[in-house]
Design a protein around this motif. Structure first.
Motif, mmCIF file in Angstrom:
data_model
loop_
_atom_site.group_PDB
_atom_site.id
_atom_site.type_symbol
_atom_site.label_atom_id
_atom_site.label_comp_id
_atom_site.label_asym_id
_atom_site.label_seq_id
_atom_site.Cartn_x
_atom_site.Cartn_y
_atom_site.Cartn_z
ATOM 1 N N VAL A 1 0.911 -1.183 -0.001
ATOM 2 C CA VAL A 1 -0.293 -0.023 -0.065
ATOM 3 C C VAL A 1 0.819 1.285 -0.262
ATOM 4 O O VAL A 1 0.451 2.341 -0.768
ATOM 5 C CB VAL A 1 -0.713 -0.165 1.091
ATOM 6 C CG1 VAL A 1 -1.700 1.467 1.426
ATOM 7 C CG2 VAL A 1 -2.070 -1.144 0.987
ATOM 8 N N LEU A 2 1.932 1.449 0.864
ATOM 9 C CA LEU A 2 2.725 2.312 0.886
ATOM 10 C C LEU A 2 3.602 2.813 -0.354
ATOM 11 O O LEU A 2 4.571 3.593 -0.604
ATOM 12 C CB LEU A 2 3.843 2.234 2.124
ATOM 13 C CG LEU A 2 3.043 2.261 3.320
ATOM 14 C CD1 LEU A 2 3.904 1.812 4.405
ATOM 15 C CD2 LEU A 2 2.430 3.678 3.602
ATOM 16 N N GLN A 3 3.357 1.906 -1.519
ATOM 17 C CA GLN A 3 4.303 2.218 -2.763
ATOM 18 C C GLN A 3 3.734 3.404 -3.494
ATOM 19 O O GLN A 3 4.384 3.738 -4.448
ATOM 20 C CB GLN A 3 4.157 0.978 -3.564
ATOM 21 C CG GLN A 3 4.898 -0.290 -3.056
ATOM 22 C CD GLN A 3 6.282 -0.372 -2.586
ATOM 23 O OE1 GLN A 3 7.162 0.321 -3.406
ATOM 24 N NE2 GLN A 3 6.701 -0.333 -1.349
ATOM 25 N N SER B 1 -1.781 5.607 -2.674
ATOM 26 C CA SER B 1 -1.910 4.732 -1.718
ATOM 27 C C SER B 1 -3.195 4.067 -1.237
ATOM 28 O O SER B 1 -3.492 2.879 -1.192
ATOM 29 C CB SER B 1 -1.193 5.429 -0.461
ATOM 30 O OG SER B 1 0.122 5.514 -0.907
ATOM 31 N N ILE B 2 -4.276 5.113 -1.070
ATOM 32 C CA ILE B 2 -5.474 4.455 -0.717
ATOM 33 C C ILE B 2 -6.170 3.725 -1.979
ATOM 34 O O ILE B 2 -6.796 2.822 -1.448
ATOM 35 C CB ILE B 2 -6.517 5.764 -0.402
ATOM 36 C CG1 ILE B 2 -5.886 6.214 0.973
ATOM 37 C CG2 ILE B 2 -7.759 5.439 -0.177
ATOM 38 C CD1 ILE B 2 -6.543 7.557 1.444
ATOM 39 N N HIS B 3 -6.204 4.265 -2.876
ATOM 40 C CA HIS B 3 -6.562 3.292 -4.112
ATOM 41 C C HIS B 3 -5.906 2.070 -4.510
ATOM 42 O O HIS B 3 -6.728 1.241 -4.363
ATOM 43 C CB HIS B 3 -6.343 4.354 -5.514
ATOM 44 C CG HIS B 3 -7.180 3.820 -6.618
ATOM 45 N ND1 HIS B 3 -6.455 3.025 -7.662
ATOM 46 C CD2 HIS B 3 -8.326 3.734 -6.962
ATOM 47 C CE1 HIS B 3 -7.369 2.596 -8.491
ATOM 48 N NE2 HIS B 3 -8.668 3.203 -8.104
ATOM 49 N N ARG B 4 -4.597 1.929 -4.256
ATOM 50 C CA ARG B 4 -3.896 0.775 -4.183
ATOM 51 C C ARG B 4 -4.524 -0.212 -2.996
ATOM 52 O O ARG B 4 -4.660 -1.483 -3.309
ATOM 53 C CB ARG B 4 -2.536 0.845 -4.207
ATOM 54 C CG ARG B 4 -1.529 -0.272 -4.164
ATOM 55 C CD ARG B 4 -0.286 0.319 -4.251
ATOM 56 N NE ARG B 4 0.826 -0.978 -4.852
ATOM 57 C CZ ARG B 4 1.056 -0.926 -5.990
ATOM 58 N NH1 ARG B 4 0.750 -0.278 -6.771
ATOM 59 N NH2 ARG B 4 2.180 -1.860 -6.219
ATOM 60 N N VAL C 1 -3.157 -0.703 8.050
ATOM 61 C CA VAL C 1 -2.107 -0.286 8.691
ATOM 62 C C VAL C 1 -1.354 0.794 7.717
ATOM 63 O O VAL C 1 -0.910 1.901 7.949
ATOM 64 C CB VAL C 1 -1.048 -1.543 9.234
ATOM 65 C CG1 VAL C 1 0.258 -0.978 9.633
ATOM 66 C CG2 VAL C 1 -1.756 -1.825 10.426
ATOM 67 N N GLY C 2 -1.291 0.235 6.161
ATOM 68 C CA GLY C 2 -0.867 0.707 5.112
ATOM 69 C C GLY C 2 -1.408 2.315 5.169
ATOM 70 O O GLY C 2 -0.493 3.375 5.049
ATOM 71 N N ILE C 3 -2.669 2.345 5.174
ATOM 72 C CA ILE C 3 -3.405 3.334 5.031
ATOM 73 C C ILE C 3 -3.146 4.509 6.172
ATOM 74 O O ILE C 3 -2.970 5.701 6.126
ATOM 75 C CB ILE C 3 -4.831 3.357 4.753
ATOM 76 C CG1 ILE C 3 -5.060 2.779 3.405
ATOM 77 C CG2 ILE C 3 -5.836 4.686 4.993
ATOM 78 C CD1 ILE C 3 -6.718 2.373 3.423
ATOM 79 N N VAL C 4 -3.214 3.941 7.181
ATOM 80 C CA VAL C 4 -2.732 4.820 8.424
ATOM 81 C C VAL C 4 -1.307 5.625 8.400
ATOM 82 O O VAL C 4 -1.154 6.915 8.566
ATOM 83 C CB VAL C 4 -2.992 4.121 9.768
ATOM 84 C CG1 VAL C 4 -2.311 5.012 11.047
ATOM 85 C CG2 VAL C 4 -4.599 3.935 10.088
ATOM 86 N N ARG D 1 -2.794 15.800 1.510
ATOM 87 C CA ARG D 1 -4.302 15.610 2.325
ATOM 88 C C ARG D 1 -5.363 16.529 1.731
ATOM 89 O O ARG D 1 -6.402 16.134 1.502
ATOM 90 C CB ARG D 1 -3.909 15.719 3.738
ATOM 91 C CG ARG D 1 -3.271 14.612 4.507
ATOM 92 C CD ARG D 1 -3.110 14.656 6.038
ATOM 93 N NE ARG D 1 -2.657 15.971 6.267
ATOM 94 C CZ ARG D 1 -1.331 16.025 6.834
ATOM 95 N NH1 ARG D 1 -0.469 14.998 6.428
ATOM 96 N NH2 ARG D 1 -0.964 17.213 7.326
ATOM 97 N N MET D 2 -4.657 17.697 1.470
ATOM 98 C CA MET D 2 -5.608 18.687 0.758
ATOM 99 C C MET D 2 -6.231 18.122 -0.634
ATOM 100 O O MET D 2 -7.349 18.223 -1.025
ATOM 101 C CB MET D 2 -5.124 19.996 0.530
ATOM 102 C CG MET D 2 -4.700 20.509 1.945
ATOM 103 S SD MET D 2 -6.228 21.320 2.529
ATOM 104 C CE MET D 2 -6.507 22.704 1.508
#
Length: 143
Positions: free
Chosen positions: A17-19, A26-29, A117-120, A131-132
């Motif tokens: 996810v962090l890739q 990352s969220i889409h992944r 965990v990856g998303i967090v 984030r914006m």
């Protein structure tokens, strides 16, 4: 802590996810990884219910490897549909009869934990502008 034998899958899921170079990617992944893993796990659960033989498993691994190579370049989620059963079948072969259909459920739980965990971690490590951007993308989809 949950008594699962393959908890490393959660760590791999978080790392995958962090890739993404940006938070929204990352969220889409993570979403694609979870969806593909669920579909692939359901398919392999049905196959492992029948107790396939060694040569059947090897042939299926070859087919899944080819399908993965064809698909993963244009859609990560579709690739996960083939990668997941391939990994589970290799684990099934390596376990010499001690692993069975329960591998599929464990893979789904580990992937959900890893993706979360990856998303967090991705959110924690993201920039304010990232984030914006995610917030703006979400607002534009909601309209």
């Amino acid at each position: 802590a949950m008594g699962m034998e393959h908890a490393g899958w959660a760590a791999l899921g978080a790392t995958a996810v962090l890739q993404g170079p940006f938070l929204h990617l990352s969220i889409h992944r993570a979403l694609q990884r979870v969806a593909g893993t669920i579909i692939g796990s359901m398919a392999i659960w049905m196959i492992l219910q029948g107790g396939p033989g060694t040569w059947e498993v090897i042939a299926l691994i070859v087919v899944l490897q080819i399908a993965t190579e064809v698909v993963i370049g244009f859609n990560y989620g579709f690739g996960q549909i083939f990668v997941t059963p391939m990994a589970l079948l290799m684990t099934y072969l390596a376990a010499s009869g001690t692993a069975g259909p329960d591998l599929a459920g464990e893979r789904v739980i580990d992937t959900l934990i890893g993706a979360l965990v990856g998303i967090v971690v991705a959110i924690i490590l993201s920039t304010q502008s990232d984030r914006m951007h995610l917030s703006e993308r979400h607002a534009s989809v909601g309209r």
